[in-house]
Design a protein around this motif. Structure first.
Motif, short mmCIF file in Angstrom:
data_model
loop_
_atom_site.label_atom_id
_atom_site.label_comp_id
_atom_site.label_asym_id
_atom_site.label_seq_id
_atom_site.Cartn_x
_atom_site.Cartn_y
_atom_site.Cartn_z
N LEU A 53 48.26 51.31 40.62
CA LEU A 53 46.85 50.94 40.48
C LEU A 53 46.56 50.21 39.17
O LEU A 53 45.59 49.45 39.09
N SER A 54 47.39 50.43 38.15
CA SER A 54 47.10 49.83 36.84
C SER A 54 47.70 48.44 36.69
O SER A 54 47.55 47.81 35.65
N LYS B 280 40.18 49.13 43.14
CA LYS B 280 41.37 49.83 42.65
C LYS B 280 41.10 50.53 41.32
O LYS B 280 41.58 51.64 41.08
N VAL C 252 39.32 53.84 41.82
CA VAL C 252 40.28 54.88 42.24
C VAL C 252 41.12 55.33 41.05
O VAL C 252 41.38 56.52 40.86
N LEU C 253 41.56 54.36 40.24
CA LEU C 253 42.33 54.69 39.04
C LEU C 253 41.53 55.58 38.10
O LEU C 253 42.05 56.57 37.57
N PRO D 83 51.20 56.58 41.64
CA PRO D 83 49.92 55.93 41.98
C PRO D 83 49.27 55.21 40.81
O PRO D 83 48.73 54.11 40.98
N GLU E 208 40.20 44.33 42.74
CA GLU E 208 40.71 44.96 41.52
C GLU E 208 39.73 45.99 40.97
O GLU E 208 40.15 46.98 40.36
#
Length: 418
Positions: free
Chosen positions: A394-395, A217, A220-221, A390, A214
């Motif tokens: 991702l969230s 991710k 990246v977010l 995306p 997480e």
């Protein structure tokens, strides 16, 4: 025994620290270059002042050591000692800055780097305290304090500071900022520390953060969201100047207009995050930013658009929508941060945001120079829309993260407010 803080008390205490940190940023990156140029310092030297941003980008490197000190095996956390030491270094640095004057450039740059290191270290403890002290349903309010405090502090550091320099002198203006910094930190320093009922056995580390899916991710977010929300605004000032807006009007827009719109939308974002959740508000901000950028693209290509419309679009995109979205993003950062090492996790996510934001200016200038503002704004508007799916994926918070936050023992979560 554990001390429980009410959500309002936590937001007010941390809000003072966030305003103080932003005062330092406003003085360093906005007001100081103007003062230096007024005193005849060359532009290449003025550009070197932006080296002071490096501690904010690199603070993830010493965040694990700070977090290990902040969370002893037993007893209350040491957030207040970190804030006290870092705050005093920052305040004394500002006093010293006021005494040496703006033309002693090499000592000035060294002091700025020291202040930035101290302030960024305080930020590690401040963000960790926010994650520890608030439950997830209240985190939108402290994120509103983060973003709203940034606008308020920047207005003080870049606006009020310049007025004091012009009205009095460099020395007293700078010392007054140091005094304000101390006063803003007093409520937090006078509050009781969070105490742990159980022994802390977790050892905070970057490896632990990067080992969780997480968090990967989340990085990246952070990069994607900073890219789509901020890069499109990097050429907004030059575009408005080229459209006929004078510097005075632009200053009022960035100062008073930005403060009002940014602070109001930060508060609105805090309420909306609590009502609808972080994902919905981030997606809403992306769509609104895409529409605003497309509006700027149309205005740039068609020409002759009334300045009032340009100002509304500029203020909405650069202050209102940006504040709304970043309240939600920082709330997402809080939900991803492990309370056992919140200072490391939140700092790592923030540093990714800062790194991507800092990298955006070069490409933005090249596209605008070669293809025009219309293509630049239109491209960024399209990218903001393309990022919706995306970001939505991702969230979504993982089951592992939810389980850790909801089921961790009292000693690990310290003082989550129910």
């Amino acid at each position: 025994m554990r001390h429980l803080h009410s959500p309002i008390a936590v937001v007010l205490m941390l809000g003072g620290l966030y305003v103080g940190q932003s005062i330092i940023g406003g003085v360093t990156f906005s007001a100081l270059p103007s003062v230096l140029r007024d005193r005849g310092v060359s532009l290449d030297q003025i550009g070197l002042t932006y080296l002071a941003v490096l501690p904010w980008v690199l603070k993830f490197l010493w965040a694990p050591a700070i977090e290990r000190y902040r969370l002893p095996p037993v007893g209350p956390n040491r957030s207040r000692s970190i804030v006290f030491i870092g705050g005093m270094i920052s305040a004394l640095g500002l006093v010293l800055l006021g005494m040496i004057g703006p033309t002693s450039f090499v000592p000035l740059l060294g002091i700025l780097m020291l202040i930035a290191f101290a302030a960024s270290t305080v930020d590690i403890a401040c963000d960790a305290e926010a994650v520890e002290s608030l439950s997830e349903r209240h985190c939108g309010w402290v994120n509103a304090a983060q973003v709203g405090g940034a606008y308020l502090g920047a207005a003080i550091g870049s606006g009020l500071y310049l007025i004091l320099v012009a009205r009095f002198n460099w020395t007293w203006a700078t010392i007054s900022m140091a005094v304000m910094l101390v006063l803003l930190g007093l409520p937090f320093l006078r509050s009781p520390a969070v105490d742990s009922a159980d022994k802390r056995v977790h050892r905070p580390s970057l490896r632990d953060a990067l080992g969780r899916i997480e968090m990967r991710k989340g990085l990246v977010l952070a990069a994607l969201y900073a890219f789509t929300q901020k890069w499109g605004l990097s050429m907004l000032g030059p575009f408005l100047i080229d459209s006929g807006l004078d510097l005075t009007s632009l200053g009022i827009l960035n100062g008073l207009g930005g403060l009002i719109a940014g602070f109001a939308c930060a508060l609105l974002g805090g309420a909306l995050v609590r009502a609808w959740g972080t994902r919905s508000i981030m997606l809403l901000a992306l769509v609104l930013q895409a529409l605003a950028l497309c509006g700027l693209a149309l205005a740039a290509r068609s020409g002759g658009v009334p300045q009032s419309i340009l100002l509304v679009l500029a203020l909405a995109s650069s202050s209102g929508i940006l504040a709304l979205g970043f309240v939600a993003l920082y709330a997402q950062f809080m939900s991803l941060s492990d309370p056992r090492q919140a200072g490391v996790d939140f700092t790592l996510l923030q540093c990714m945001d800062a790194l991507v934001s800092m990298a955006g200016g070069v490409g933005a200038g090249w596209i605008s120079q070669h293809y025009g503002y219309g293509v630049f704004f239109g491209l960024n508007g399209a990218l903001a829309l393309a990022a919706v799916i995306p970001v939505a994926l991702l969230s979504g918070r993982s089951a592992e993260a939810r389980s850790r936050h909801e089921n961790a023992p009292a000693g690990e979560l310290a003082s989550h407010v129910p």
